[in-house]
Scaffold this active site. Sequence first.
Site: not given
Length: 196
Positions: A70-71, A152, A181
């Site tokens: 989850d970011s 993105f 990430r």
Amino acid sequence: MDTLVIATHNLGKTAEFKEMLKDLPVTVKCLADYPQLVEPNETGHTFAANAKLKASYYAKNLHEYCLADDSGLEVKALDGAPGVRSARYAGEKATDEENNNKLLQQMKFQVKRTCRFRCALAVANPDGRIVAESDGCCDGLLLHEPLGENGFGYDPLVWSTELHKGMGEATQEEKNRISHRGKALKKLIANWKKIK
């Protein structure tokens, strides 16, 4: 562990994970390989809570090891928003462009533009038990308009203070090296042998 399922339908995110996990002895799949599954509600109030919720849910339903992340982006001038609602900032089915436009509109008159990407990762075993967690962050400055064609999500709106260029200008290799990430995954990979 022969298979590791990445708990996302986001093909950009899946590509990042596959590249960073390429040296591990696992077959990497994503939720696009399991279209029959219904998504769980992300009810956590933190990135870590949502990552664990997703990892456990998908691992139990697929009977495979599952890696969930989850970011999102936290903007200091907006008290940390979009935060855990980053993917749904402009609405439940919002596109990246809609989320970006909303953020730019809200920051239109802000001079202070400090922001950071944050990521929480969780791995669950086939029983749904969380067997590993990690996190990472990546500092930046919010741009006034999109820059670059790569990445993105909010990437085109963030100037990387580490790369000295827009995240949307960074190559996949550059981004993986410094991203939230990438940093979280490096921690996880360093402890991979302990994941059982």
